[in-house]
Design an enzyme around this catalytic site. Structure first.
Site, short mmCIF file in Angstrom:
data_model
loop_
_atom_site.label_atom_id
_atom_site.label_comp_id
_atom_site.label_asym_id
_atom_site.label_seq_id
_atom_site.Cartn_x
_atom_site.Cartn_y
_atom_site.Cartn_z
CD GLN A 347 -3.29 0.19 0.70
OE1 GLN A 347 -3.87 -0.65 1.35
NE2 GLN A 347 -3.66 0.53 -0.52
CB SER A 513 -0.73 -0.17 5.17
OG SER A 513 -1.72 -1.08 4.75
CB THR A 514 -1.52 -4.65 8.73
OG1 THR A 514 -0.77 -3.98 9.74
CG2 THR A 514 -1.27 -6.15 8.87
CG HIS A 515 -3.96 -2.77 3.88
ND1 HIS A 515 -4.45 -1.53 3.57
CD2 HIS A 515 -4.62 -3.16 5.00
CE1 HIS A 515 -5.36 -1.16 4.47
NE2 HIS A 515 -5.48 -2.14 5.36
CG ASN A 516 1.81 -6.94 4.72
OD1 ASN A 516 1.13 -6.80 5.73
ND2 ASN A 516 2.93 -6.32 4.54
#
Lengths: 586, 210
Positions: A347, A513-516
């Protein structure tokens, strides 16, 4: 000695949103379902009562709901010619642990991706020509369309009671909603949350700029709601302890507040916590998965046979378990061949902080998805032809994370300590806010995951190795959207503002962000994907790999809505097609 | 007996001016001398003034003492397996030193530095102006300590601010001094009645966890 357990119909690895949704659907269909979760059992009354939940040090700073790096972490480098080193303390992202997974401590920002996101490669080539994309970008179409996913997005939103305002009902644009969104079959189940001051100021300024602000769709509910399973959620109290926290009000949709009360009454479902899956046992390509090997906290190792294996861990552990179990061909960035670990993306965030001398914004009033958003500079909502990049961002004023340990802003130029700092922080805390650009991230040849050659976990298994940097396309995109964000910020007429651009190299240190996403991606071609459009492994037809690991690249929106829609669609395909005729679904 | 007396005097040094502390605030990690230095540092990072208590009275040193005695101090939750190789800034800290070890080494070295530079006076004995100069030099990397002077400054600054704003049950933020300074209402947990009252002051006093 490994203890061999009684077989089950379906074993689930990881009990977050994906695992909980699959568990509910498959147990309702009569299958015996066992979920194995590496972390602890968590539930609202035992773990997050209002008298204990709002503890910033414990949850936001010391990461109590996040897996401990001592138990599992990864190694990181920006480029293939560097040596990856372990992520010793979490920074850029926070992978969850425990029953409910990230669904417990998420913000609740519940988006649908746009129709064009699912056919991104085709859309870009049709619109701008084959040579527009940089040659090292590896973006792909998904093999599933928005229209195919719409019923499942709808089902998830109604399971959670999402608060929002539709912008497009059956193709008809609705005032006050997102005019750029894909067509919905019906409005959100609950109305938008009440906006605090900063998002209201942002929305006014965005309108003055000619943009189209709308309320962020939220899993923090604006009112009490009973979902189709008969589970009732409470109303959000705007407590401000959402991201990184469990909710004491039953007001944030999570596996605990939407499906667990039902699952606990089903005799054909069981959840075993503090059970870590070590590997998936299988016959090899073209055969079947036979079950999983796992260990409990005592160190006892078990083999759990299962007819169907559902890999529902976080992105990184999904990829790692495939690699550790020898499933699929590992990606090789040199040749570009192989699929497991390919197309990791992230992100591309940036922000603007702004402060007022005379406006009390009261930032402690908040919820994880409370705010106003502008989608005018996202995806294909504007022409990229003259700009030389693709992608975009949603721009938002979110009333989140107003807690003082991690948020005590001061104007630029303020001393970092001493009397000057103290005066500034006393004056600024109530009068400062932050605007966010949540930008897309394109997959590219040098961004991938594989097994680290040096560092190992406490069981002697290699850690996952992440190689990632922002692609120049995304940095140009980020500069462009950040300038639009700053334009809105100036229109809010603050007394000071500070633009926080996103720059290379990507750093594992500051939280972003923890949108891996990606690494076990969905697609129509086994040469470039790990799972077919039903999230079924191309190699083992009774293995389904659920989660954001399936995203071939990351559009700007938060991933959970799409993770859930893909999971529910996979569940339906398993029940209505796979059980009747076990074999490849595509 | 001697140990108990020592602990009592340590608490007195660390907690000067703080009436709300109980006997259980006896030190868990620091020696009395270390506690005195950390309290003095905290009181310069966040000085007492007309806006309210400083870091000493707020209990920041007690907070840090308790944190260092626990999982944080020993890096118990972190990945601490070797090899520890020097990395790029983008790869994050790669040191085998725990926060507890950093404090132990750096506080002794800092005090030795002060005694050499200021005719035998330790950091805690210096006047505020001299203390500020030493801290500014640490921050700028002009004082070399084992494990890194600047790294220690960043650590103690972060820990002090964490303690100033964390729930009082952790030992800092006594009297909710940090929260009162900025206007944070703590664990109130319900703002439904005020969310739409844009720009109005919030008048309820802060509450801490039970």
């Amino acid at each position: 000695m490994t203890i061999r357990l009684k077989p089950v119909d379906a074993v689930i690895i990881g009990f977050g949103w994906s695992g909980a949704l699959l568990a509910e659907a498959l147990s309702a269909a009569g299958l015996s379902v066992l979920a194995l979760e590496r972390g602890k059992f968590h539930d609202t009354a035992e773990n997050f009562p209002p008298s204990r939940a709002p503890d910033e040090l414990r949850y936001a700073v010391r990461h109590d709901l996040v897996v401990k790096p001592a138990e599992n972490t990864l190694t990181f480098r920006n480029r293939v010619d560097q040596t990856a080193l372990p992520v010793r303390a979490w920074g850029s992202f926070l992978p969850a642990s425990g029953a409910g997974g990230g669904g417990v401590h998420w913000n609740g920002q519940t988006w649908r991706f746009r129709p064009s996101d699912f056919v991104l490669k085709t859309t870009i080539i049709e619109r701008y020509g084959k040579n527009f994309l940089a040659p090292d970008l590896t973006i792909e179409d998904w093999g599933v369309t928005y229209a195919e996913l719409e019923p499942y997005y709808d089902r998830f939103e109604y399971l959670c009671g999402i608060s929002g305002k539709a912008g497009n009902l059956g193709g008809k644009i609705q005032p006050g909603g997102n005019p750029f969104e894909g067509a919905r079959s019906r409005d959100y189940p609950t109305p938008p949350l009440t906006m605090p001051y900063a998002p209201a100021l942002f929305a006014d300024a965005a309108r003055e700029c000619g943009y189209h602000p709308f309320p962020q769709p939220a899993a923090n509910l604006s009112q009490a709601y009973t979902n189709p399973l008969g589970v009732t959620l409470g109303a959000c109290s705007y407590c401000g302890f959402c991201e990184r926290f469990g909710c004491g009000n039953y007001a944030k949709a999570s596996p605990q507040t939407t499906v667990m009360p039902i699952l606990r009454r089903r005799p054909n479902f069981s959840l075993r916590t503090e059970c870590l899956v070590l590997a998936i046992t299988h016959d090899g390509k073209g055969g079947k998965a036979r079950g999983v090997t796992y260990t409990d906290e005592s160190g006892q190792v078990f083999f759990q046979p299962a007819e169907i294996v559902l890999l529902c861990a976080y992105t990184f552990e999904n990829i790692r378990l495939l690699l550790l179990s020898g499933i699929g061909t590992p990606y090789d960035p040199g040749s570009g061949r192989g699929v497991v670990g390919r197309n990791y993306s992230y992100q591309t965030t940036s922000s603007v902080q702004l402060g007022f001398a005379d406006k009390r914004l009261n930032p402690f009033i908040g919820a994880g998805a409370l705010g106003m958003v502008v989608d005018d500079w996202n995806g294909e909502h504007y022409d990229h032809g003259p700009l030389g990049f693709i992608g975009g961002a949603y721009l938002a004023a979110l009333a989140i994370n107003g807690r003082p340990i991690l948020n005590h802003p001061v104007p630029p130029g303020t001393p970092r300590w001493g009397a000057g700092w103290k005066r500034a922080v006393a004056k600024s805390y109530l009068r400062t806010t932050r605007l966010l650009a949540s930008g897309s991230s394109l997959s590219h040849r040098g961004a991938y995951c594989d097994l680290d050659p040096t560092y190992r976990d406490r069981f002697g298994r290699p850690l996952l190795r992440l190689t990632f940097d922002f692609h120049p396309n995304d940095l140009r995109m980020s500069d462009f959207v950040t300038a639009r964000l700053a334009k809105i910020a100036r229109m809010m007429r603050p007394d000071w503002l500070a633009v926080e651009k996103r720059e290379a190299p990507y750093s594992i240190v500051p939280y972003q962000s923890t949108h891996n996403v990606g690494g076990a991606v969905i697609g129509g071609d086994p040469a470039t994907s790990v799972v077919n459009p039903y999230l079924q492994s191309w190699d083992l037809d009774n293995l389904f790999i659920i989660g954001a690991s399936a995203f071939p690249q990351n559009p700007s929106y938060n991933p959970t809505g799409t993770v859930a829609a893909l999971a529910l669609r996979a569940a339906e395909a398993i029940i209505h097609r796979y059980l009747r005729a076990p074999g490849p679904l595509a | 007996m001697r140990r108990r007396a020592l602990l009592a005097s340590a608490a007195a040094i660390a907690l000067t001016g703080c009436a709300t502390q109980t006997p259980e605030s006896g030190l868990r990690f620091f020696t009395p001398e270390e506690a005195a230095i950390v309290a003095a540092i905290a009181d310069r990072l966040i000085p007492a003034d007309d806006l309210g208590p400083g870091g000493r009275e707020a209990g920041c040193a007690v907070f840090i003492d308790r944190q260092l005695a626990g999982a944080y101090g020993g890096s118990r939750d972190l990945y601490m397996r070797p090899p520890f190789l020097p990395g790029l800034p983008s790869q994050g800290a790669q040191s085998p030193l725990t926060p507890a070890a950093r404090y132990r080494g750096a506080l002794a070295a800092l005090d030795a530095h002060c005694r050499a530079a200021f005719a035998g006076s330790g950091f805690a004995d210096l006047d505020a102006l001299r203390q500020d100069r030493v801290l500014a030099a640490l921050e700028a990397g002009r004082i070399a300590l084992a494990g890194g002077g600047r790294a220690f400054f960043e650590l103690v600054l972060r820990d002090t601010i964490d303690g100033f704003f964390a729930d009082p049950s952790y030992g800092g933020n006594q009297g909710m001094a940090g929260w009162r300074l900025i206007g944070f209402p703590g664990a109130r947990y319900d703002y439904r009645d005020v969310v739409a009252r844009h720009g109005e002051p919030y008048l309820e006093p802060p509450v801490a966890l039970a």
